[in-house]
Design an enzyme around this catalytic site. Structure first.
Site, PDB file in Angstrom:
ATOM      1  N   ARG A  85      79.613  50.296  19.002  1.00 15.84           N
ATOM      2  CA  ARG A  85      78.271  50.115  19.581  1.00 15.84           C
ATOM      3  C   ARG A  85      77.605  51.470  19.796  1.00 15.84           C
ATOM      4  NH1 ARG A  85      77.934  46.447  24.762  1.00 15.84           N
ATOM      5  NH2 ARG A  85      78.683  48.332  25.774  1.00 15.84           N
ATOM      6  N   LYS A 187      72.372  50.759  23.503  1.00 11.22           N
ATOM      7  CA  LYS A 187      72.584  51.169  24.899  1.00 11.22           C
ATOM      8  C   LYS A 187      72.000  52.559  25.108  1.00 11.22           C
ATOM      9  CE  LYS A 187      76.311  50.567  28.256  1.00 11.22           C
ATOM     10  NZ  LYS A 187      75.554  49.738  29.201  1.00 11.22           N
ATOM     11  N   GLU A 223      68.505  38.853  29.685  1.00 10.04           N
ATOM     12  CA  GLU A 223      69.626  39.543  30.342  1.00 10.04           C
ATOM     13  C   GLU A 223      69.572  39.370  31.856  1.00 10.04           C
ATOM     14  OE1 GLU A 223      71.854  42.183  28.784  1.00 10.04           O
ATOM     15  OE2 GLU A 223      70.493  43.168  27.388  1.00 10.04           O
TER      16      GLU A 223
HETATM   17  N1  PLP Z   1      73.572  44.125  29.065  1.00  9.23           N
HETATM   18  C1  PLP Z   1      73.233  45.338  29.519  1.00  9.23           C
HETATM   19  C2  PLP Z   1      71.795  45.690  29.617  1.00  9.23           C
HETATM   20  C3  PLP Z   1      74.243  46.252  29.898  1.00  9.23           C
HETATM   21  O1  PLP Z   1      73.927  47.461  30.369  1.00  9.23           O
HETATM   22  C4  PLP Z   1      75.596  45.867  29.785  1.00  9.23           C
HETATM   23  C5  PLP Z   1      76.655  46.805  30.115  1.00  9.23           C
HETATM   24  O2  PLP Z   1      77.202  47.468  29.278  1.00  9.23           O
HETATM   25  C6  PLP Z   1      75.889  44.588  29.306  1.00  9.23           C
HETATM   26  C7  PLP Z   1      74.861  43.747  28.958  1.00  9.23           C
HETATM   27  C8  PLP Z   1      77.289  44.145  29.149  1.00  9.23           C
HETATM   28  O3  PLP Z   1      77.901  44.707  28.024  1.00  9.23           O
HETATM   29  P1  PLP Z   1      79.447  44.957  27.967  1.00  9.23           P
HETATM   30  O4  PLP Z   1      80.099  43.648  28.195  1.00  9.23           O
HETATM   31  O5  PLP Z   1      79.697  45.459  26.590  1.00  9.23           O
HETATM   32  O6  PLP Z   1      79.769  45.931  29.017  1.00  9.23           O
HETATM   33  C1  COI Z   2      78.369  48.414  32.076  1.00  7.93           C
HETATM   34  O1  COI Z   2      78.674  47.262  32.360  1.00  7.93           O
HETATM   35  O2  COI Z   2      79.171  49.217  31.558  1.00  7.93           O
HETATM   36  C2  COI Z   2      77.037  48.897  32.309  1.00  7.93           C
HETATM   37  O3  COI Z   2      76.592  49.693  31.548  1.00  7.93           O
HETATM   38  C3  COI Z   2      76.311  48.400  33.447  1.00  7.93           C
HETATM   39  C4  COI Z   2      75.558  49.454  34.245  1.00  7.93           C
HETATM   40  C5  COI Z   2      76.424  50.188  35.189  1.00  7.93           C
HETATM   41  C6  COI Z   2      74.672  50.319  33.436  1.00  7.93           C
END
Ligand code: PLP
Ligand code: COI
Length: 344
Positions: A85, A187, A223
């Site tokens: 990612r 991200k 989200e």
């Molecule tokens: N959506 C957003 C906007 C986020 O910042 C995150 C955190 O990383 C997620 C979703 C969840 O993604 P992940 O499960 O890969 O941490």
């Molecule tokens: C995560 O779940 O890793 C996130 O990025 C959430 C937040 C702390 C930005």
């Protein structure tokens, strides 16, 4: 990995906050190549005042966790997915990708160098790793930076939303975190800068965070703050939004797999109209930081939707998914091949 003397912290009381740990990883990209990177005790960066990361938001980051397993190993959860990612995020902002090998090695080195900060098994805490990539070096005009820094630091953390598996309340926002064909699916810091005001409004109104709707029509759910959304229908289907302005959550794709393969549920990734929330008996936010946070209530334009037990309790499917996910992460449940990466 056992036998390390841990720092004196009340592991069960940790929230999601920064804690300075012993060492972090830093690597530099210059003239077309990455150096090998090194560990440092210095937690400040000294960068050029013209750095693109400062002016034009040329930066991206990741978030992943290391866990101590029941038998005393330390594992990372799916770091290869975070590496992939971050490559997509870097490419979206014309930054040089961090090689997957360097990404994973950096995470491992930071865990090894800070073992005394990695929470022991059994406290619901973990060691959060924050890899980030920033455009630096002398510049003024709007163009990609001439140099880059990739760094990873770590901090012991507890639950992101207070209460862990306690349901929390959310309200939809009239603001958007990303544009329909913008950077919502990668991200990058700009998405989070754009979310600060909406978040603050929601919190001031007494909610844990806000829910973003699709930026083009404001009719579909996207989200839940910095986490993805899922709902469970009366007939046990796991439903989660599909959109190209949502961050593809590694936790969400893991839960989809667990729902389908371990719980034999039907899984649907498709647009979820905000006015169809009534079809869900359970709802949740999922992400690395949020893990699974049950959603008790969603308020949308003064209309309230409540979920399991009037929004007061975590539902049975959310709990099963939580137990499976955290069980795999801590080595008490056998996960799919490659999901846990041992740090030796
Ligand atoms: N959506 C957003 C906007 C986020 O910042 C995150 C955190 O990383 C997620 C979703 C969840 O993604 P992940 O499960 O890969 O941490
Ligand atoms: C995560 O779940 O890793 C996130 O990025 C959430 C937040 C702390 C930005």
């Amino acid at each position: 990995m056992t036998g390390v003397e841990k720092v004196s912290l009340d592991w069960s009381k940790l929230g999601f906050g920064y804690q300075k740990t012993d060492r972090r990883f830093i690597a530099h990209w210059k003239e077309g190549r990455w150096d090998a990177g090194t560990l440092t005790e210095d937690n400040s960066l000294h960068i050029h005042e013209g750095s693109c990361a400062l002016h034009y938001g040329q930066q991206c980051f990741e978030g992943l966790k290391a866990f101590t397993t029941k038998d005393g190993r330390v594992v990372l959860f799916r770091p290869d997915e975070n590496a992939k990612r971050m490559r997509r995020s870097a490419e979206a902002l014309l930054m040089p990708p961090v090689p997957e090998e360097m990404f994973i090695r950096a995470c491992e080195e930071v865990v090894r160098a800070n073992l005394r900060w990695v929470p022991p098994y059994g406290y619901g805490a973990s060691f959060y790793l924050r890899p980030f990539l920033i455009g630096v070096g002398e510049n003024l005009g709007v163009k990609p930076a001439p140099e880059y820094i990739f760094s990873v630091f770590g901090s012991p953390v507890g639950p992101y939303f207070k209460g862990g598996l306690q349901p929390v309340r959310f309200i939809t926002s009239e603001y958007d975190r990303a544009a329909p064909n913008g950077t919502g699916s990668v991200k990058v810091g700009g998405n989070y800068a754009a979310s600060l005001r909406a978040h603050e409004i929601a919190v001031k109104e007494g909610f844990a965070d806000c829910i973003y709707l699709d930026p083009a029509t404001h009719t579909y759910i996207e989200e839940v703050g910095a986490a993805n959304f899922f709902g469970i229908t009366k007939d046990d289907r796991f439903v989660t939004p599909k959109s190209n302005s949502i961050l593809p959550s590694i936790t969400k794709y893991s839960l989809m797999h667990l729902a389908e393969q371990y719980l034999k549920m039907t899984v649907e990734e498709r647009p979820v109209p905000i006015d169809s929330l009534g079809e869900f008996v359970e709802a949740g936010a999922c992400g690395t930081a949020a893990v699974i946070t049950p959603i008790g209530e969603i308020v949308h334009r003064k209309k309230s939707y409540t979920f399991y037990a009037g929004g007061k309790e975590v539902g049975p499917v959310s709990r099963k998914l939580y137990d499976l996910l955290t069980g795999i992460q801590t080595g008490v449940v056998e996960g799919p091949k490659g999901w846990v990466h041992e740090v030796r």
